[in-house]
Design a protein around this motif. Structure first.
Motif, PDB file in Angstrom:
ATOM      1  N   GLU A 151       0.845  -1.191   0.000  1.00 39.55           N
ATOM      2  CA  GLU A 151       0.000   0.000   0.000  1.00 39.55           C
ATOM      3  C   GLU A 151       0.881   1.243   0.000  1.00 39.55           C
ATOM      4  OE1 GLU A 151      -3.139   2.305   2.916  1.00 39.55           O
ATOM      5  OE2 GLU A 151      -3.112   0.107   2.949  1.00 39.55           O
ATOM      6  N   MET A 152       0.529   2.190  -0.875  1.00 37.82           N
ATOM      7  CA  MET A 152       1.236   3.467  -0.943  1.00 37.82           C
ATOM      8  C   MET A 152       0.207   4.584  -1.058  1.00 37.82           C
ATOM      9  SD  MET A 152       4.300   2.413  -3.568  1.00 37.82           S
ATOM     10  CE  MET A 152       3.293   1.285  -4.531  1.00 37.82           C
ATOM     11  N   PRO A 153       0.532   5.771  -0.539  1.00 41.33           N
ATOM     12  CA  PRO A 153      -0.437   6.865  -0.582  1.00 41.33           C
ATOM     13  C   PRO A 153      -0.471   7.605  -1.910  1.00 41.33           C
ATOM     14  CG  PRO A 153       1.473   7.504   0.712  1.00 41.33           C
ATOM     15  CD  PRO A 153       1.685   6.072   0.307  1.00 41.33           C
ATOM     16  N   VAL A 154      -1.666   8.059  -2.268  1.00 38.74           N
ATOM     17  CA  VAL A 154      -1.851   9.050  -3.332  1.00 38.74           C
ATOM     18  C   VAL A 154      -1.750  10.393  -2.634  1.00 38.74           C
ATOM     19  CG1 VAL A 154      -3.536  10.090  -4.907  1.00 38.74           C
ATOM     20  CG2 VAL A 154      -3.294   7.597  -4.806  1.00 38.74           C
ATOM     21  N   ILE A 155      -0.829  11.242  -3.104  1.00 42.27           N
ATOM     22  CA  ILE A 155      -0.607  12.509  -2.417  1.00 42.27           C
ATOM     23  C   ILE A 155      -1.120  13.718  -3.195  1.00 42.27           C
ATOM     24  CG2 ILE A 155       1.360  11.622  -1.132  1.00 42.27           C
ATOM     25  CD1 ILE A 155       3.122  13.295  -3.109  1.00 42.27           C
ATOM     26  N   GLY A 156      -1.668  13.495  -4.376  1.00 43.39           N
ATOM     27  CA  GLY A 156      -2.192  14.618  -5.149  1.00 43.39           C
ATOM     28  C   GLY A 156      -2.417  14.232  -6.585  1.00 43.39           C
ATOM     29  N   GLY A 157      -2.559  15.250  -7.413  1.00 39.78           N
ATOM     30  CA  GLY A 157      -2.785  15.022  -8.824  1.00 39.78           C
ATOM     31  C   GLY A 157      -2.979  16.328  -9.554  1.00 39.78           C
ATOM     32  N   SER A 158      -3.290  16.203 -10.840  1.00 40.81           N
ATOM     33  CA  SER A 158      -3.539  17.388 -11.658  1.00 40.81           C
ATOM     34  C   SER A 158      -4.715  17.113 -12.578  1.00 40.81           C
ATOM     35  CB  SER A 158      -2.289  17.738 -12.475  1.00 40.81           C
ATOM     36  OG  SER A 158      -2.030  16.737 -13.434  1.00 40.81           O
ATOM     37  N   GLY A 159      -5.205  18.171 -13.216  1.00 45.42           N
ATOM     38  CA  GLY A 159      -6.348  18.024 -14.110  1.00 45.42           C
ATOM     39  C   GLY A 159      -7.584  17.608 -13.332  1.00 45.42           C
ATOM     40  N   LEU A 160      -8.191  16.493 -13.721  1.00 45.76           N
ATOM     41  CA  LEU A 160      -9.385  16.008 -13.027  1.00 45.76           C
ATOM     42  C   LEU A 160      -9.082  15.505 -11.623  1.00 45.76           C
ATOM     43  CD1 LEU A 160     -11.222  14.122 -15.916  1.00 45.76           C
ATOM     44  CD2 LEU A 160     -11.741  16.377 -14.962  1.00 45.76           C
ATOM     45  N   PHE A 161      -7.796  15.414 -11.274  1.00 45.53           N
ATOM     46  CA  PHE A 161      -7.402  14.909  -9.952  1.00 45.53           C
ATOM     47  C   PHE A 161      -6.784  15.990  -9.063  1.00 45.53           C
ATOM     48  CE2 PHE A 161      -7.215  11.270 -12.871  1.00 45.53           C
ATOM     49  CZ  PHE A 161      -8.246  10.528 -12.327  1.00 45.53           C
ATOM     50  N   ARG A 162      -7.124  17.261  -9.318  1.00 48.40           N
ATOM     51  CA  ARG A 162      -6.680  18.313  -8.403  1.00 48.40           C
ATOM     52  C   ARG A 162      -7.264  18.024  -7.025  1.00 48.40           C
ATOM     53  NH1 ARG A 162      -8.522  22.558 -12.618  1.00 48.40           N
ATOM     54  NH2 ARG A 162      -6.674  22.672 -13.936  1.00 48.40           N
ATOM     55  N   PHE A 163      -6.484  18.236  -6.006  1.00 46.12           N
ATOM     56  CA  PHE A 163      -6.863  17.985  -4.609  1.00 46.12           C
ATOM     57  C   PHE A 163      -7.069  16.497  -4.322  1.00 46.12           C
ATOM     58  CE2 PHE A 163      -8.473  22.318  -5.385  1.00 46.12           C
ATOM     59  CZ  PHE A 163      -7.739  23.002  -4.434  1.00 46.12           C
ATOM     60  N   ALA A 164      -6.526  15.617  -5.150  1.00 50.98           N
ATOM     61  CA  ALA A 164      -6.717  14.173  -4.969  1.00 50.98           C
ATOM     62  C   ALA A 164      -5.996  13.670  -3.726  1.00 50.98           C
ATOM     63  CB  ALA A 164      -6.205  13.409  -6.192  1.00 50.98           C
ATOM     64  N   ARG A 165      -6.580  12.634  -3.150  1.00 45.79           N
ATOM     65  CA  ARG A 165      -5.947  11.899  -2.053  1.00 45.79           C
ATOM     66  C   ARG A 165      -6.506  10.483  -2.080  1.00 45.79           C
ATOM     67  NH1 ARG A 165     -10.124  14.726  -0.063  1.00 45.79           N
ATOM     68  NH2 ARG A 165     -11.312  13.944   1.704  1.00 45.79           N
ATOM     69  N   GLY A 166      -5.739   9.555  -1.518  1.00 39.51           N
ATOM     70  CA  GLY A 166      -6.182   8.172  -1.526  1.00 39.51           C
ATOM     71  C   GLY A 166      -5.023   7.231  -1.307  1.00 39.51           C
ATOM     72  N   TYR A 167      -5.145   6.042  -1.901  1.00 37.61           N
ATOM     73  CA  TYR A 167      -4.089   5.051  -1.748  1.00 37.61           C
ATOM     74  C   TYR A 167      -4.105   4.105  -2.941  1.00 37.61           C
ATOM     75  CZ  TYR A 167      -7.731   1.796  -0.174  1.00 37.61           C
ATOM     76  OH  TYR A 167      -8.846   1.002  -0.099  1.00 37.61           O
ATOM     77  N   VAL A 168      -2.965   3.426  -3.123  1.00 40.28           N
ATOM     78  CA  VAL A 168      -2.865   2.394  -4.151  1.00 40.28           C
ATOM     79  C   VAL A 168      -2.491   1.080  -3.479  1.00 40.28           C
ATOM     80  CG1 VAL A 168      -2.173   4.041  -5.937  1.00 40.28           C
ATOM     81  CG2 VAL A 168      -0.422   2.774  -4.700  1.00 40.28           C
ATOM     82  N   LEU A 169      -2.958   0.004  -4.075  1.00 38.28           N
ATOM     83  CA  LEU A 169      -2.547  -1.343  -3.679  1.00 38.28           C
ATOM     84  C   LEU A 169      -1.832  -1.949  -4.872  1.00 38.28           C
ATOM     85  CD1 LEU A 169      -5.804  -2.558  -1.886  1.00 38.28           C
ATOM     86  CD2 LEU A 169      -3.719  -1.654  -0.842  1.00 38.28           C
TER      87      LEU A 169
END
Length: 193
Positions: A151-169
């Motif tokens: 598991e690793m964190p999602v720390i952000g993004g751009s475009g449609l993922f501005r202000f993104a947060r979450g995680y990946v498996l």
């Protein structure tokens, strides 16, 4: 008239007042370089959670590798401590490299542990397909590659993922011991607008 000795309480009050004057510019209330922004002015709608599933192909062998060594590991390190690779790895909708390309994983990873094989992963999932074309999801975290699921964190993004947060498996789908090439299944759970 008796002389008043400052108490601890009055000293703390004075310090608090002084700190308040110092920090007001950082809050944006009386500063030229920062201000409070209304959420509606940014066009932020209702927040949603999306689940993406795709395959990450780390190709270190052959004539056209997508993962290039940029720093050599320390001599005699069983964990390859110090190794750093820059990546431009294909992301596909299926486990085969010939599956539909949906984007690239661009960034780098490095062997960050002397005791076990554990990578520091820093990458953008740069999408090139459908409505997500041009948008990115940014991942930064620890990847213990021999664990079944990492598991690793999602720390952000751009475009449609501005202000993104979450995680990946991340789950290894296939690893070729001879070539070093790997295919990893990524399940991404991301909150975005």
């Amino acid at each position: 008239m008796a002389r008043q000795i400052p108490t601890l309480s009055s000293k703390l009050t004075a310090v608090f007042i002084l700190i308040s004057f110092i920090t007001i510019p950082a809050t944006g209330k009386s500063s030229d370089f920062v201000k409070i922004v209304d959420r509606d002015s940014l066009g932020l709608g209702k927040e949603k959670v999306s689940h993406f599933k795709f395959f990450w192909h780390d190709i270190v062998s052959g004539r056209r590798p997508t993962s290039m060594k940029i720093v050599q590991a320390i001599n005699n390190s069983a964990t390859m401590f110090g190794l750093i690779r820059m990546i431009d790895n294909p992301l596909t909708d299926g486990p085969e490299l010939s599956s539909k390309l949906i984007g690239k994983a661009q960034g780098f990873y490095g062997s960050a542990s002397q005791q076990e094989v554990s990578l520091l992963m820093t990458m953008n999932f740069a999408f090139s397909e459908g409505e997500y074309n041009g948008s990115t999801i940014t991942v930064l975290g620890r990847n213990e590659v021999f664990n079944k699921v990492r598991e690793m964190p999602v720390i952000g993004g751009s475009g449609l993922f501005r202000f993104a947060r979450g995680y990946v498996l991340a789950t290894t789908h296939k690893f070729n011991l001879k070539s070093g090439d790997a295919t990893v299944e990524y399940n991404v759970y991301v909150m975005h607008y």
